[in-house]
Every structure is written in structure tokens, then in C-alpha cells.
Motif scaffolding. Structure first.
Motif, PDB file in Angstrom:
ATOM      1  N   GLY A 146       0.757  -1.097  -0.324  1.00 45.48           N
ATOM      2  CA  GLY A 146       0.110  -0.172   0.272  1.00 45.48           C
ATOM      3  C   GLY A 146       0.344   1.068  -0.139  1.00 45.48           C
ATOM      4  N   GLU A 147       0.892   2.014  -1.112  1.00 43.27           N
ATOM      5  CA  GLU A 147       1.541   3.502  -0.929  1.00 43.27           C
ATOM      6  C   GLU A 147       0.161   4.754  -0.997  1.00 43.27           C
ATOM      7  N   TYR A 197      -5.899  13.209  -0.821  1.00 46.55           N
ATOM      8  CA  TYR A 197      -4.947  12.027  -0.249  1.00 46.55           C
ATOM      9  C   TYR A 197      -5.106  10.723  -0.308  1.00 46.55           C
ATOM     10  N   GLY A 198      -4.697   8.970  -1.118  1.00 49.92           N
ATOM     11  CA  GLY A 198      -5.182   8.368  -1.409  1.00 49.92           C
ATOM     12  C   GLY A 198      -4.378   7.288  -1.315  1.00 49.92           C
ATOM     13  N   THR A 199      -4.788   6.074  -1.257  1.00 49.99           N
ATOM     14  CA  THR A 199      -3.594   4.874  -1.552  1.00 49.99           C
ATOM     15  C   THR A 199      -3.780   4.349  -3.072  1.00 49.99           C
ATOM     16  N   VAL A 202      -4.624  -0.047  -7.984  1.00 53.09           N
ATOM     17  CA  VAL A 202      -5.891   0.825  -7.943  1.00 53.09           C
ATOM     18  C   VAL A 202      -6.035   1.980  -6.622  1.00 53.09           C
ATOM     19  N   LEU A 203      -6.155   3.403  -7.067  1.00 48.77           N
ATOM     20  CA  LEU A 203      -6.313   3.775  -6.541  1.00 48.77           C
ATOM     21  C   LEU A 203      -7.076   4.571  -5.645  1.00 48.77           C
ATOM     22  N   ARG A 204      -7.036   4.552  -4.412  1.00 46.53           N
ATOM     23  CA  ARG A 204      -8.614   4.523  -3.886  1.00 46.53           C
ATOM     24  C   ARG A 204      -8.582   5.692  -2.967  1.00 46.53           C
ATOM     25  N   ILE A 205      -9.821   6.944  -3.331  1.00 48.41           N
ATOM     26  CA  ILE A 205      -9.310   8.324  -2.334  1.00 48.41           C
ATOM     27  C   ILE A 205      -9.803   8.481  -1.344  1.00 48.41           C
ATOM     28  N   ASP A 206      -9.374   9.300  -0.689  1.00 45.32           N
ATOM     29  CA  ASP A 206     -10.168  10.396   0.018  1.00 45.32           C
ATOM     30  C   ASP A 206     -11.240  11.303  -0.172  1.00 45.32           C
TER      31      ASP A 206
END
Length: 319
Positions: free
Chosen positions: A24-25, A37-39, A89-93
Motif C-alpha cells: 500500500g503506497e 490523499y489516497g492509497t 488501484v488508487l483509492r481516494i479520500d
């Protein structure tokens, strides 16, 4: 998640979440009004990889799929499952939520177009990252509509509406509220919705409806009511997958049909026994549904990830 059900959920206790098995980056996106921000969930095998931007639904839902009143880890599970199959995958807030909270100074400043502009900024970041090849998008619930608003400019290589609306939000809200409110309160909510549809803010709302119709959220609702998801779907030329759950009590399979009727090139899939938070819930009774909104140990519906992997493996192949 749509607003109406959020009103009745109790906040669950936080639980420890195991450390990720996959890399996880953390990632930051600077904007003119604050940092988002995201992961990244990245595959174990060497890249470059196709990448998918995963967008949460309405309200304070964060990159993991959790909020103050819900704990499902559903988006985290989707991200890691796709990464395990070779799809980054990029998951974002989103702006105003989670780590991105400070990027929204006032709730009344946000519009659906605000979130769509943020999607375009994330898309630019991803397309300039040489680790990635083609770019897909998954919008869960209201995130699907945000993706459709952004799609013409984002030029996604593939797009997924995951339990996303196929009718204007006010139509879906009326359905939810009619099921969940006593008649007198529903009539008051219907009057408020009519005013917001006309672009007019309402000064006062019943206290029991304040969470949904508070003054600071009304500008956002007005912006949402201007968009018809089916009309937007008709303009999608990229490969398009429309997924619904047969036991989703928030956005029904009828919405998926509306999107599919508008875009006959799309693939429409109804996952039997999957609810709005992507878990196995065979029944639509509220008592059967609610535990899945607060139990992150429940796995995703087993038929969901294969559908997503199959779609993206084909649509995002090549460079």
C-alpha cells in the motif's frame, strides 16, 4: 451510500484491521484549495500495470469504504482483490473526507462538479505516472454519477458503475424516504425536494430531516439534481460495465437497467444476493441488511471480483 439510510445507522465500534498483505503506497495530490490523499494498492508482480481509480459514494465515506456510521472495508477489499490479480488501484479520500478533510473549508462550497474536477486531477496524476498503462474507473453508488459527470473530459479507457444510480438522485431519494418515513414526514421531505429541484434553497427543515436537508448540504443536492445519470451514460463510448446487487435496498437493479437502456453497448450484470455494500445478504429486510454495514469481517460477494477482473483484463489490456 445515499443519505437516507445513513440516518438510521448506529455508529459501530472501531476494530483493528490486519496489516495489508499487498503493498500500500500513500499518495498526495496538491490542489489550489488543499491536498487530497489516497492509497495505491499495487500488484506484487513487476509493472507497468493497468490502473483503476476507485471512488466512494456519498456522505463521509472514505477510501476504505467506511464512515462515522458505517464500517464495511468494502472498497479496501475491492482494491486489494484487484491488485492481487495484477490491476493497480488508487483509492481516494474525496475532498472534505478523511485525510482530505482540510481541502474543503466549508460544506456549503462543494458541488458535484467539485468532485468531478478532482477526478480529472487524479486522472492527470495517474496518466503522468509511468508505472501505469491504461486507466479505468470504478464509482460506487454516488461515485458512479461523479464518474459519469467527469467521463467526457477524463477519457477513461473503461468505466464501471457499481451500485450506481440510473435515475436522477431526487427520484431515488423519494423512493428511499417513502419507504423509511411516516407519511406526514415524507410529505414534508417531498416539498423540500421540489424546492431544491427548482434550484431554491430551503431555510428550515424538520429536525428529524436535518441530517439530509441541512442548509450547508442543500447547494450540493441542488447541483446533483441537475444531472440525469442515464443521459450521461448514453454519452460513454469507453467499455462500460454496470453492476447492481439484487438485494441492494438503496439503489435497485432498476437503476442499472436505466443505465443499460441508455447505453446499449454496456454490459449489465445483477449479482444475486449482493447488497449495496457489496456483501452477501440474501434478504432485503432492514434487520438483515444492517449488520453488513458495521461488520468489516464480512467478505465481498464472491461473484463481484471475478466480474470486475474479467472486465478490466479485457478492456485495459495493452498500452
Amino acid at each position: 451510500m445515499y443519505f437516507a439510510l445513513t440516518l438510521v445507522l448506529a455508529a459501530p465500534p472501531l476494530a483493528d484491521v490486519p496489516a495489508p498483505r499487498l503493498l500500500g503506497e500513500l499518495v498526495e495530490l496538491k490542489t489550489g484549495t488543499g491536498t487530497l490523499y489516497g492509497t495505491f494498492d499495487l500488484p506484487a508482480k513487476p509493472g507497468p500495470w493497468p490502473v483503476v481509480l476507485l471512488h466512494a459514494g456519498s456522505g463521509p465515506t472514505n477510501r476504505d469504504g467506511n464512515g462515522p456510521l458505517t464500517r464495511t472495508d468494502n472498497l479496501k477489499m475491492v482494491g486489494r482483490a484487484l491488485a492481487a490479480k495484477g490491476i493497480a488501484v488508487l483509492r481516494i479520500d474525496k475532498r472534505g473526507v478523511g485525510a482530505s478533510a482540510s481541502a474543503l473549508a466549508k460544506e456549503e462550497d462543494v458541488r458535484v462538479e467539485t468532485y468531478a474536477a478532482d477526478v480529472l486531477a487524479w486522472v492527470s496524476l495517474l496518466r503522468n505516472d509511468t508505472r501505469f498503462t491504461k486507466l479505468g474507473y470504478i464509482g460506487h453508488s454516488e461515485g458512479a454519477l461523479i464518474g459519469l459527470v467527469a467521463a467526457q473530459d477524463a477519457k477513461f479507457d473503461a468505466i464501471v458503475s457499481l451500485c450506481g444510480p440510473g435515475r436522477p438522485l431526487q427520484v431515488v431519494l423519494r423512493e428511499q424516504l417513502k419507504r423509511g418515513l411516516p407519511d406526514d414526514l415524507y410529505k414534508q421531505s417531498d416539498t423540500i425536494l421540489t424546492e431544491l429541484e427548482a434550484g431554491r434553497a430551503v431555510k428550515e427543515a424538520p429536525k428529524s430531516l436535518a441530517a439530509l436537508f441541512r442548509p450547508s448540504v442543500q447547494p450540493y443536492l441542488i447541483s446533483m439534481f441537475k444531472h440525469d445519470p442515464a443521459k450521461l451514460a448514453a454519452g460513454v463510448s469507453a467499455p462500460f460495465l454496470i453492476v447492481s446487487g439484487s438485494t441492494d435496498i438503496q439503489v435497485s437493479a432498476a437503476d442499472a437497467k436505466c443505465l443499460g437502456d441508455a447505453n446499449t453497448s454496456a454490459r449489465v450484470v445483477t449479482v444475486e444476493g449482493m447488497n449495496h455494500v457489496l456483501k452477501v445478504v440474501p434478504k432485503t429486510d432492514r434487520a438483515d441488511q444492517l449488520p453488513s454495514y458495521s461488520d468489516p469481517s464480512l467478505a465481498l460477494h464472491p461473484k463481484l471480483v471475478p466480474e470486475l477482473v474479467g472486465f478490466f483484463t479485457k478492456s485495459l489490456s495493452g498500452k
